[in-house]
Motif scaffolding. Structure first.
Motif, PDB file in Angstrom:
ATOM      1  N   ILE A  17       4.302  13.521   7.184  1.00 43.24           N
ATOM      2  CA  ILE A  17       2.792  12.999   7.427  1.00 43.24           C
ATOM      3  C   ILE A  17       3.329  11.634   7.961  1.00 43.24           C
ATOM      4  N   ALA A  18       3.938  10.540   7.598  1.00 37.61           N
ATOM      5  CA  ALA A  18       4.290   9.281   8.195  1.00 37.61           C
ATOM      6  C   ALA A  18       4.583   9.660   9.766  1.00 37.61           C
ATOM      7  N   ASP A  19       5.483  10.607  10.186  1.00 41.15           N
ATOM      8  CA  ASP A  19       6.158  10.900  11.454  1.00 41.15           C
ATOM      9  C   ASP A  19       4.927  11.294  12.319  1.00 41.15           C
ATOM     10  N   GLN A  20       4.171  12.291  11.763  1.00 39.93           N
ATOM     11  CA  GLN A  20       3.019  12.477  12.531  1.00 39.93           C
ATOM     12  C   GLN A  20       1.915  11.567  12.855  1.00 39.93           C
ATOM     13  N   LEU A  21       1.477  10.764  11.799  1.00 45.58           N
ATOM     14  CA  LEU A  21       0.586   9.823  11.924  1.00 45.58           C
ATOM     15  C   LEU A  21       1.298   8.608  12.626  1.00 45.58           C
ATOM     16  N   ILE A  24      -8.903  11.205   5.486  1.00 38.95           N
ATOM     17  CA  ILE A  24      -9.037  12.549   5.654  1.00 38.95           C
ATOM     18  C   ILE A  24      -7.964  13.314   6.543  1.00 38.95           C
ATOM     19  N   GLU A  25      -7.301  12.545   7.443  1.00 34.74           N
ATOM     20  CA  GLU A  25      -6.354  13.020   8.123  1.00 34.74           C
ATOM     21  C   GLU A  25      -5.092  13.001   7.187  1.00 34.74           C
ATOM     22  N   VAL A  26      -4.984  12.200   6.181  1.00 29.47           N
ATOM     23  CA  VAL A  26      -3.666  12.303   5.076  1.00 29.47           C
ATOM     24  C   VAL A  26      -4.093  13.604   4.503  1.00 29.47           C
ATOM     25  N   PRO A  64       5.713   3.972   3.199  1.00 28.95           N
ATOM     26  CA  PRO A  64       4.719   3.197   2.175  1.00 28.95           C
ATOM     27  C   PRO A  64       3.366   3.432   2.291  1.00 28.95           C
ATOM     28  N   THR A  65       3.018   3.390   3.550  1.00 24.42           N
ATOM     29  CA  THR A  65       1.390   3.209   3.857  1.00 24.42           C
ATOM     30  C   THR A  65       0.761   4.748   3.551  1.00 24.42           C
ATOM     31  N   PHE A  99       2.545  19.515   3.970  1.00 21.30           N
ATOM     32  CA  PHE A  99       3.573  18.536   4.665  1.00 21.30           C
ATOM     33  C   PHE A  99       4.016  17.605   3.544  1.00 21.30           C
ATOM     34  N   ILE A 100       5.050  16.857   3.490  1.00 20.89           N
ATOM     35  CA  ILE A 100       5.584  16.069   2.539  1.00 20.89           C
ATOM     36  C   ILE A 100       5.326  14.501   3.162  1.00 20.89           C
TER      37      ILE A 100
END
Length: 200
Positions: free
Chosen positions: A155-159, A140-142, A164-165, A150-151
């Motif tokens: 998204i990776a940086d924010q979370l 849901i967050e993603v 790859p995840t 967001f690219i």
């Protein structure tokens, strides 16, 4: 006979009708949509049965007496902001020449405000979902960040996750929801309350 509430699209442009039909079916899946190439076709098919009319601006202007009486049910399809002339100021208007994301936002805003997240629609049996498993909190967050524009890297940086995840979460979301586009994810996220229409 389909007992779902009905929407009429009245527009001589077949391509525009096909695109709008697809969007409306995604945003308001409980509605049955009929399309007409002219006002005469609509008039010949019990126009009083429709919950809403999505109508090309030229058709509205040429048939003002009818649409003025039905203005609370009429959404004018204007090709530019200049089409919103004084006689049309009392109508809801959607500008069809907007970029895709803004057009989608306009239709979602119309649905959310006019129907109060579906509460103003006639009661119907619940629509079956094709989702095999509910979304996880991380999915849901993603999803929320994707539809906010967001690219993957952002998204990776924010979370605080690896790229790859995030890519894996994105693939899983699309697969689980059976969706192939960000537009489809956006409609799903707004309609299920994961993001507000003003956030997209």
């Amino acid at each position: 006979m389909n007992n779902n509430p009905r929407i009429a699209i009245v527009d001589p442009n077949t391509l525009a009708v096909l695109g709008l039909t697809h969007l409306l079916e995604s945003v308001m899946p409980v509605m049955h949509i009929d399309s007409f190439g002219s006002f005469a076709e609509l008039e010949a098919n019990h126009p009083e049965q429709y919950f809403h009319y999505f109508v090309d601006v030229r058709v509205v202007l040429a048939n003002m007496p009818f649409f003025q009486q039905m203005r609370h049910k009429t959404i004018v399809l204007a090709s530019s902001a200049a089409d919103n002339t004084a006689p049309l100021s009392s109508f809801h208007t959607i500008c069809t020449s907007l970029p895709p994301k803004q057009l989608l936002r306009s239709i979602l805003m119309l649905e959310q405000h006019a129907h109060a997240h579906g509460r103003n629609l006639p009661s119907l049996p619940p629509v079956e979902t094709n989702i095999s498993a509910p979304l996880s909190p991380r999915e849901i967050e993603v999803l929320s960040l994707i539809v906010k524009g967001f690219i993957n890297k952002e998204i990776a940086d924010q979370l605080n996750l690896s790229l790859p995840t995030i890519i894996s979460h994105r693939k899983n979301l699309m697969s689980k929801l059976g969706m192939r586009s960000v537009s489809a994810l956006t409609i799903y996220a707004v309609m299920h309350g994961y993001v507000g229409v003003d956030e997209i």
